[in-house]
Design a protein around this motif. Sequence first.
Motif, PDB file in Angstrom:
ATOM      1  N   GLY A  98       0.785  -1.231   0.000  1.00 55.51           N
ATOM      2  CA  GLY A  98       0.000   0.000   0.000  1.00 55.51           C
ATOM      3  C   GLY A  98       0.811   1.272   0.000  1.00 55.51           C
ATOM      4  O   GLY A  98       0.277   2.331   0.307  1.00 55.51           O
ATOM      5  N   THR A  99       2.081   1.194  -0.369  1.00 59.40           N
ATOM      6  CA  THR A  99       2.958   2.365  -0.248  1.00 59.40           C
ATOM      7  C   THR A  99       2.404   3.590  -0.975  1.00 59.40           C
ATOM      8  O   THR A  99       2.303   4.680  -0.392  1.00 59.40           O
ATOM      9  CB  THR A  99       4.362   2.028  -0.770  1.00 59.40           C
ATOM     10  N   GLU A 100       2.037   3.436  -2.227  1.00 57.33           N
ATOM     11  CA  GLU A 100       1.561   4.589  -2.993  1.00 57.33           C
ATOM     12  C   GLU A 100       0.197   5.059  -2.489  1.00 57.33           C
ATOM     13  O   GLU A 100      -0.047   6.258  -2.350  1.00 57.33           O
ATOM     14  CB  GLU A 100       1.498   4.247  -4.483  1.00 57.33           C
ATOM     15  N   ALA A 101      -0.697   4.119  -2.183  1.00 55.86           N
ATOM     16  CA  ALA A 101      -2.037   4.500  -1.734  1.00 55.86           C
ATOM     17  C   ALA A 101      -1.983   5.232  -0.396  1.00 55.86           C
ATOM     18  O   ALA A 101      -2.630   6.277  -0.219  1.00 55.86           O
ATOM     19  CB  ALA A 101      -2.921   3.259  -1.631  1.00 55.86           C
ATOM     20  N   VAL A 102      -1.227   4.698   0.565  1.00 50.91           N
ATOM     21  CA  VAL A 102      -1.188   5.315   1.897  1.00 50.91           C
ATOM     22  C   VAL A 102      -0.510   6.681   1.832  1.00 50.91           C
ATOM     23  O   VAL A 102      -0.964   7.646   2.471  1.00 50.91           O
ATOM     24  CB  VAL A 102      -0.489   4.398   2.915  1.00 50.91           C
ATOM     25  N   SER A 103       0.561   6.784   1.080  1.00 52.05           N
ATOM     26  CA  SER A 103       1.237   8.084   0.980  1.00 52.05           C
ATOM     27  C   SER A 103       0.372   9.103   0.242  1.00 52.05           C
ATOM     28  O   SER A 103       0.352  10.287   0.610  1.00 52.05           O
ATOM     29  CB  SER A 103       2.601   7.932   0.301  1.00 52.05           C
ATOM     30  N   ASP A 104      -0.377   8.664  -0.777  1.00 49.18           N
ATOM     31  CA  ASP A 104      -1.349   9.553  -1.418  1.00 49.18           C
ATOM     32  C   ASP A 104      -2.326  10.090  -0.383  1.00 49.18           C
ATOM     33  O   ASP A 104      -2.628  11.288  -0.345  1.00 49.18           O
ATOM     34  CB  ASP A 104      -2.158   8.789  -2.481  1.00 49.18           C
ATOM     35  N   HIS A 105      -2.829   9.171   0.447  1.00 50.21           N
ATOM     36  CA  HIS A 105      -3.856   9.544   1.417  1.00 50.21           C
ATOM     37  C   HIS A 105      -3.299  10.496   2.470  1.00 50.21           C
ATOM     38  O   HIS A 105      -3.971  11.461   2.866  1.00 50.21           O
ATOM     39  CB  HIS A 105      -4.397   8.278   2.084  1.00 50.21           C
ATOM     40  N   ILE A 153       6.672   3.959   3.157  1.00 49.66           N
ATOM     41  CA  ILE A 153       5.556   4.903   3.072  1.00 49.66           C
ATOM     42  C   ILE A 153       6.017   6.301   3.442  1.00 49.66           C
ATOM     43  O   ILE A 153       5.618   7.291   2.807  1.00 49.66           O
ATOM     44  CB  ILE A 153       4.391   4.436   3.951  1.00 49.66           C
ATOM     45  N   GLY A 154       6.858   6.416   4.470  1.00 45.06           N
ATOM     46  CA  GLY A 154       7.385   7.726   4.828  1.00 45.06           C
ATOM     47  C   GLY A 154       8.158   8.363   3.692  1.00 45.06           C
ATOM     48  O   GLY A 154       8.039   9.570   3.440  1.00 45.06           O
ATOM     49  N   ARG A 155       8.984   7.563   2.996  1.00 42.28           N
ATOM     50  CA  ARG A 155       9.757   8.097   1.860  1.00 42.28           C
ATOM     51  C   ARG A 155       8.833   8.571   0.750  1.00 42.28           C
ATOM     52  O   ARG A 155       9.050   9.649   0.162  1.00 42.28           O
ATOM     53  CB  ARG A 155      10.717   7.030   1.339  1.00 42.28           C
ATOM     54  N   ALA A 156       7.807   7.774   0.444  1.00 40.40           N
ATOM     55  CA  ALA A 156       6.878   8.167  -0.615  1.00 40.40           C
ATOM     56  C   ALA A 156       6.109   9.429  -0.230  1.00 40.40           C
ATOM     57  O   ALA A 156       5.872  10.310  -1.063  1.00 40.40           O
ATOM     58  CB  ALA A 156       5.918   7.024  -0.918  1.00 40.40           C
ATOM     59  N   THR A 157       5.728   9.532   1.038  1.00 41.74           N
ATOM     60  CA  THR A 157       5.016  10.716   1.510  1.00 41.74           C
ATOM     61  C   THR A 157       5.907  11.951   1.413  1.00 41.74           C
ATOM     62  O   THR A 157       5.466  13.025   0.981  1.00 41.74           O
ATOM     63  CB  THR A 157       4.542  10.513   2.955  1.00 41.74           C
ATOM     64  N   ALA A 282      -9.081   3.892   5.478  1.00 44.23           N
ATOM     65  CA  ALA A 282      -9.227   3.680   4.041  1.00 44.23           C
ATOM     66  C   ALA A 282      -7.958   3.972   3.260  1.00 44.23           C
ATOM     67  O   ALA A 282      -7.924   3.798   2.036  1.00 44.23           O
ATOM     68  CB  ALA A 282     -10.357   4.564   3.508  1.00 44.23           C
ATOM     69  N   ALA A 283      -6.896   4.416   3.939  1.00 42.40           N
ATOM     70  CA  ALA A 283      -5.699   4.866   3.225  1.00 42.40           C
ATOM     71  C   ALA A 283      -5.056   3.766   2.400  1.00 42.40           C
ATOM     72  O   ALA A 283      -4.422   4.039   1.374  1.00 42.40           O
ATOM     73  CB  ALA A 283      -4.685   5.430   4.219  1.00 42.40           C
ATOM     74  N   PHE A 284      -5.207   2.528   2.832  1.00 40.07           N
ATOM     75  CA  PHE A 284      -4.571   1.404   2.130  1.00 40.07           C
ATOM     76  C   PHE A 284      -5.148   1.200   0.740  1.00 40.07           C
ATOM     77  O   PHE A 284      -4.516   0.574  -0.121  1.00 40.07           O
ATOM     78  CB  PHE A 284      -4.781   0.108   2.921  1.00 40.07           C
ATOM     79  N   TYR A 285      -6.362   1.724   0.502  1.00 46.49           N
ATOM     80  CA  TYR A 285      -7.106   1.295  -0.685  1.00 46.49           C
ATOM     81  C   TYR A 285      -6.857   2.182  -1.897  1.00 46.49           C
ATOM     82  O   TYR A 285      -6.931   3.403  -1.843  1.00 46.49           O
ATOM     83  CB  TYR A 285      -8.615   1.269  -0.412  1.00 46.49           C
ATOM     84  N   SER A 286      -6.608   1.515  -3.003  1.00 49.16           N
ATOM     85  CA  SER A 286      -6.762   2.059  -4.348  1.00 49.16           C
ATOM     86  C   SER A 286      -7.086   0.862  -5.211  1.00 49.16           C
ATOM     87  O   SER A 286      -6.847  -0.293  -4.814  1.00 49.16           O
ATOM     88  CB  SER A 286      -5.488   2.763  -4.838  1.00 49.16           C
ATOM     89  N   GLU A 287      -7.641   1.091  -6.367  1.00 49.61           N
ATOM     90  CA  GLU A 287      -7.930  -0.043  -7.251  1.00 49.61           C
ATOM     91  C   GLU A 287      -6.651  -0.838  -7.519  1.00 49.61           C
ATOM     92  O   GLU A 287      -6.654  -2.068  -7.562  1.00 49.61           O
ATOM     93  CB  GLU A 287      -8.540   0.444  -8.565  1.00 49.61           C
ATOM     94  N   GLU A 288      -5.546  -0.104  -7.655  1.00 52.58           N
ATOM     95  CA  GLU A 288      -4.271  -0.763  -7.967  1.00 52.58           C
ATOM     96  C   GLU A 288      -3.722  -1.534  -6.768  1.00 52.58           C
ATOM     97  O   GLU A 288      -3.264  -2.673  -6.900  1.00 52.58           O
ATOM     98  CB  GLU A 288      -3.254   0.282  -8.434  1.00 52.58           C
TER      99      GLU A 288
END
Length: 322
Positions: A98-105, A153-157, A282-288
């Motif tokens: 969930g790296t991209e989804a959580v950092s997006d959120h 996740i921290g790096r992506a954020t 909900a941060a974990f979620y994306s379609e991808e």
Amino acid sequence: MKIVITDLDHASADVEREVAATAGAELVLTQGTDPAEVVANAAGADGLLVQYAAITAEVLDALPSVRAVGRYGVGVETVDVDAATARGVAVCNVPDYGTEAVSDHAVALALTVGRGIGTLDRNLRAGVTDLTPALPVHQFAGRIFGVLGYGAIGRATARKAAGVGFEVIVTDATLAPGTATPEGYEVVGQGELLRRAQVLSVHVPLVPSTRHLLDAAALATMRPDAIVVNTSRGGVVDTDALVAALAEGRILGAGLDVFETEPLPADHPLTRFDRVVLTPHAAFYSEESYAELKRRTIGNVVDVLAGRTPRNIVNPGVLRGG
């Protein structure tokens, strides 16, 4: 090979079926979390895919053909890893799906709170067009975005926050204050991070040393214009202390996706603050990320059963024979 899904609350198992078909595996979807149900449903299984069911020593003893257990998600708390290891059963997870989804959120929460969008939206729906209730509103450029925990996740954020203009500073147990990350972000001590951050984004695991890491004393050191964003685990933040800090105006706001009690009660004090944005874990979620989680969970188990080293395994010693 026979793979049994012990329990699953997803809308479908189409992704798992696709992977199983490609591997020539039989996939059986069952729904049972009680140990007796799991044993009955998984008779003859070579591998298990688990969401909530507890895979104990007793369950494993009753299913001697099982050679791999795949857990949907990061944590493996529902699996007795020591018992599995003693029986030569590989335990696999998906620690980084969930790296991209959580950092997006996390960044979305920071921006939403920072711009007062929640307040503006609620007021406009009620016919109020005055900007005043949402003030203060600051531009992002030049504001300090603190990242507490510099894992994936921290790096992506940090990357995304920098991309919209924030000045990023970082704290992590593995990084020495006074240095810089490979990306060039300043590394500071935790105390300095709390004092300087105008957005504090939390990305640490919940372990005994991080429970209530943000307690009353920590929150008291923060700036009055600070925003706390938490997409990690609810227990990292002392909820009562956060409510008190918000009520007393000692911090500006918060964006929260995780809570000490989930689901968050509808009448919880956090729901009373205009400058607090709340989302239901909900941060974990994306379609991808959803499809990735499913594909990698079964993929790990297929790899073990096929004699290959899976991408993620909690007890790799079982593949080395010790």
